[in-house]
Design a protein around this motif. Structure first.
Motif, mmCIF file in Angstrom:
data_model
loop_
_atom_site.group_PDB
_atom_site.id
_atom_site.type_symbol
_atom_site.label_atom_id
_atom_site.label_comp_id
_atom_site.label_asym_id
_atom_site.label_seq_id
_atom_site.Cartn_x
_atom_site.Cartn_y
_atom_site.Cartn_z
ATOM 1 N N GLY A 6 -14.951 -50.331 -79.882
ATOM 2 C CA GLY A 6 -13.844 -49.600 -79.278
ATOM 3 C C GLY A 6 -12.487 -50.215 -79.527
ATOM 4 N N ASP A 7 -12.471 -51.497 -79.948
ATOM 5 C CA ASP A 7 -11.208 -52.149 -80.298
ATOM 6 C C ASP A 7 -10.942 -51.994 -81.800
ATOM 7 O OD1 ASP A 7 -10.942 -52.944 -77.679
ATOM 8 O OD2 ASP A 7 -11.578 -55.013 -78.033
ATOM 9 N N THR A 8 -9.723 -52.284 -82.203
ATOM 10 C CA THR A 8 -9.347 -52.208 -83.619
ATOM 11 C C THR A 8 -8.887 -53.569 -84.105
ATOM 12 O OG1 THR A 8 -8.691 -49.888 -83.477
ATOM 13 C CG2 THR A 8 -7.786 -51.150 -85.316
ATOM 14 N N TYR A 9 -9.495 -54.019 -85.191
ATOM 15 C CA TYR A 9 -9.010 -55.209 -85.889
ATOM 16 C C TYR A 9 -7.801 -54.779 -86.720
ATOM 17 C CZ TYR A 9 -9.015 -58.962 -89.461
ATOM 18 O OH TYR A 9 -8.681 -59.976 -90.315
ATOM 19 N N ALA A 10 -6.712 -55.499 -86.593
ATOM 20 C CA ALA A 10 -5.511 -55.199 -87.385
ATOM 21 C C ALA A 10 -4.852 -56.510 -87.767
ATOM 22 C CB ALA A 10 -4.537 -54.325 -86.608
ATOM 23 N N SER A 11 -4.515 -56.643 -89.037
ATOM 24 C CA SER A 11 -3.897 -57.867 -89.524
ATOM 25 C C SER A 11 -2.969 -57.537 -90.685
ATOM 26 C CB SER A 11 -4.972 -58.862 -89.968
ATOM 27 O OG SER A 11 -4.385 -60.033 -90.483
ATOM 28 N N THR A 12 -1.911 -58.329 -90.810
ATOM 29 C CA THR A 12 -0.921 -58.123 -91.874
ATOM 30 C C THR A 12 -0.619 -59.446 -92.557
ATOM 31 O OG1 THR A 12 0.108 -56.267 -90.707
ATOM 32 C CG2 THR A 12 1.437 -57.373 -92.384
ATOM 33 N N THR A 13 -0.535 -59.390 -93.882
ATOM 34 C CA THR A 13 -0.062 -60.509 -94.694
ATOM 35 C C THR A 13 0.959 -59.978 -95.689
ATOM 36 O OG1 THR A 13 -2.090 -61.822 -94.492
ATOM 37 C CG2 THR A 13 -0.740 -62.219 -96.442
ATOM 38 N N THR A 14 2.029 -60.728 -95.912
ATOM 39 C CA THR A 14 3.027 -60.328 -96.907
ATOM 40 C C THR A 14 3.239 -61.423 -97.926
ATOM 41 O OG1 THR A 14 4.934 -61.135 -95.623
ATOM 42 C CG2 THR A 14 4.224 -58.870 -95.217
ATOM 43 N N SER A 53 -13.325 -61.202 -90.178
ATOM 44 C CA SER A 53 -12.166 -61.953 -90.671
ATOM 45 C C SER A 53 -11.956 -61.537 -92.125
ATOM 46 C CB SER A 53 -12.389 -63.460 -90.569
ATOM 47 O OG SER A 53 -11.256 -64.157 -91.061
ATOM 48 N N LEU A 54 -10.930 -60.756 -92.353
ATOM 49 C CA LEU A 54 -10.650 -60.213 -93.685
ATOM 50 C C LEU A 54 -9.511 -60.986 -94.335
ATOM 51 C CD1 LEU A 54 -10.740 -56.404 -92.776
ATOM 52 C CD2 LEU A 54 -12.632 -57.824 -93.602
ATOM 53 N N THR A 55 -9.577 -61.139 -95.647
ATOM 54 C CA THR A 55 -8.512 -61.815 -96.369
ATOM 55 C C THR A 55 -8.476 -61.318 -97.809
ATOM 56 O OG1 THR A 55 -7.492 -63.974 -96.805
ATOM 57 C CG2 THR A 55 -9.868 -63.816 -97.145
ATOM 58 N N ASN A 56 -7.480 -61.807 -98.543
ATOM 59 C CA ASN A 56 -7.390 -61.537 -99.977
ATOM 60 C C ASN A 56 -7.495 -62.868 -100.712
ATOM 61 O OD1 ASN A 56 -5.662 -61.414 -102.630
ATOM 62 N ND2 ASN A 56 -6.281 -59.310 -102.197
ATOM 63 N N THR A 91 -4.579 -51.688 -97.000
ATOM 64 C CA THR A 91 -3.440 -50.953 -97.532
ATOM 65 C C THR A 91 -2.498 -51.922 -98.229
ATOM 66 O OG1 THR A 91 -3.593 -49.377 -95.707
ATOM 67 C CG2 THR A 91 -1.542 -49.382 -96.988
ATOM 68 N N TYR A 92 -2.247 -51.662 -99.499
ATOM 69 C CA TYR A 92 -1.236 -52.402 -100.253
ATOM 70 C C TYR A 92 0.009 -51.524 -100.327
ATOM 71 C CZ TYR A 92 -5.125 -55.271 -102.036
ATOM 72 O OH TYR A 92 -6.218 -56.095 -102.159
ATOM 73 N N ILE A 94 0.135 -56.408 -97.226
ATOM 74 C CA ILE A 94 -1.281 -56.069 -97.125
ATOM 75 C C ILE A 94 -1.608 -55.875 -95.652
ATOM 76 C CG2 ILE A 94 -3.632 -56.702 -97.739
ATOM 77 C CD1 ILE A 94 -2.476 -58.750 -99.706
ATOM 78 N N ASP A 95 -2.079 -54.664 -95.302
ATOM 79 C CA ASP A 95 -2.473 -54.351 -93.927
ATOM 80 C C ASP A 95 -3.967 -54.071 -93.893
ATOM 81 O OD1 ASP A 95 0.068 -54.169 -92.243
ATOM 82 O OD2 ASP A 95 0.598 -52.877 -93.923
ATOM 83 N N TYR A 96 -4.663 -54.798 -93.023
ATOM 84 C CA TYR A 96 -6.096 -54.612 -92.833
ATOM 85 C C TYR A 96 -6.333 -53.930 -91.488
ATOM 86 C CZ TYR A 96 -6.173 -58.519 -96.198
ATOM 87 O OH TYR A 96 -5.969 -59.338 -97.280
#
Length: 333
Positions: free
Chosen positions: A318-326, A159-162, A136-137, A146-148
């Motif tokens: 069953g878990d959720t990967y969640a990460s934020t970059t600004t 491991s997600l990135t931009n 999400t941008y 940016i929310d993954y």
């Protein structure tokens, strides 16, 4: 057969305009609008059909796994997983057909937000588990967030990135040597042959990777250091101090424009773009030469699945990967 251009989405907020394309869920333009002449501060392809082709990763969402995995394999819970190799027998940025090459679906959109989704089936590029991913941008005044998010039906690694390249003097302004870089990192992961981590975390003191104070990128690159020889410049993971959403890096261009990056990830790959050789033409019509931009990829550590001492990148079913970059844009006059 001619390639089809991806769908382009434009988001607007005070001071900035962001263009995202569905191929690779990639950032194509980040334009600062509070200027006498609007200036684009990321590198992007002039030809939108170049997105999704696996070329240079410009602005793309990287997955399932950003950076390198040694030998295109890792062991998870005692079972060896074999991946698709795409760089010297290793897996780089998710494999031969990473997320940067996929057509993402727009699932939510308004003037300041776009959410894109991708389904990655079990065994995709060798990774276990069916993975459902969103990126999400969203914009605020002079801010890109940016929310993954990702879920899996089997234990896996993520491991997600931009992979945006920044040039705060404008994408057509030449090398970023005169940019100043600050990174909140006291150590870096030492690279061996093929830029694979050796497992050593080395103090940045006395090395070209000491960006604890603002440092001209060209000065860091001019150092006599075997790590720079291996990387053709800087192409290394720095260990970000602290935890949670916190300061990662600040970049300052000769124009006085600044970029402040925050993230909750443990590392950031600083890459000074040595590979650009004039074959890629940017959105401004200018060919990109060496060091046309600097990438600052917030990430889990490279090859973490093969290093028990690195922060885990395992995502359990069953878990959720969640990460934020600004990315926050500003100016210091």
């Amino acid at each position: 057969m001619a390639r089809t251009a991806p769908t382009s989405i434009e988001l607007v907020a005070d001071g900035i305009r962001l263009e995202v394309v569905t191929a690779g869920a990639a950032v194509r333009r980040l334009v600062l609008t509070d200027e006498e002449q609007p200036v684009d501060v990321v590198l992007g392809f002039a030809d939108p059909t170049a997105y999704g082709t696996g070329l240079d990763y410009l602005g793309a969402t990287i997955g399932r796994y950003g950076n390198r995995i040694a030998g295109a394999r890792f062991t998870l819970d005692g079972a060896e997983q074999r991946l698709t190799p795409n760089e010297n027998g290793n897996t780089l940025h998710g494999g031969a057909e990473g997320f940067d090459q996929r057509a993402w679906d727009v699932v939510e959109q308004d003037d300041r937000l776009v959410r894109l989704a991708l389904h990655s089936p079990d065994g995709d590029q060798g990774f276990p588990g069916a993975l459902d991913v969103t990126v999400t941008y969203s914009l605020g005044p002079n801010l890109v967030r940016i929310d993954y998010a990702a879920t899996t039906d089997r234990d896996t690694v993520v491991s997600l990135t931009n992979h945006a390249y920044f040039n705060l003097d404008g994408d057509a302004s030449g090398p970023v040597d005169d940019h100043e870089l600050t990174v909140s990192a006291d150590a870096f992961t030492v690279a061996g042959p093929q830029l694979l981590p050796t497992g050593e975390l080395r103090d940045v003191t006395g090395t070209p990777f000491d960006f604890r104070r603002p440092t001209r990128i060209g000065d860091a690159l001019a150092a006599d250091d075997e790590q720079l020889v291996l990387g053709g410049g800087i192409d290394h993971n720095l260990v970000v101090r602290g935890s949670g959403l916190r300061h990662v890096a600040t970049v300052r261009g000769t124009s006085g424009r600044t970029l402040v990056i925050e993230s909750d990830q443990p590392g950031v790959q600083v890459y000074t773009g040595a590979h650009f050789d004039g074959t890629v033409v940017g959105t401004s019509g200018t060919a990109y030469g060496a060091r046309a931009g600097v990438a600052l990829e917030t990430q889990g550590f490279p090859d973490a699945p093969n290093h028990a001492g690195f922060p885990s990148t395992v995502l359990r079913a069953g878990d959720t990967y969640a990460s934020t970059t600004t990315w926050r844009l500003g100016r210091e006059d």
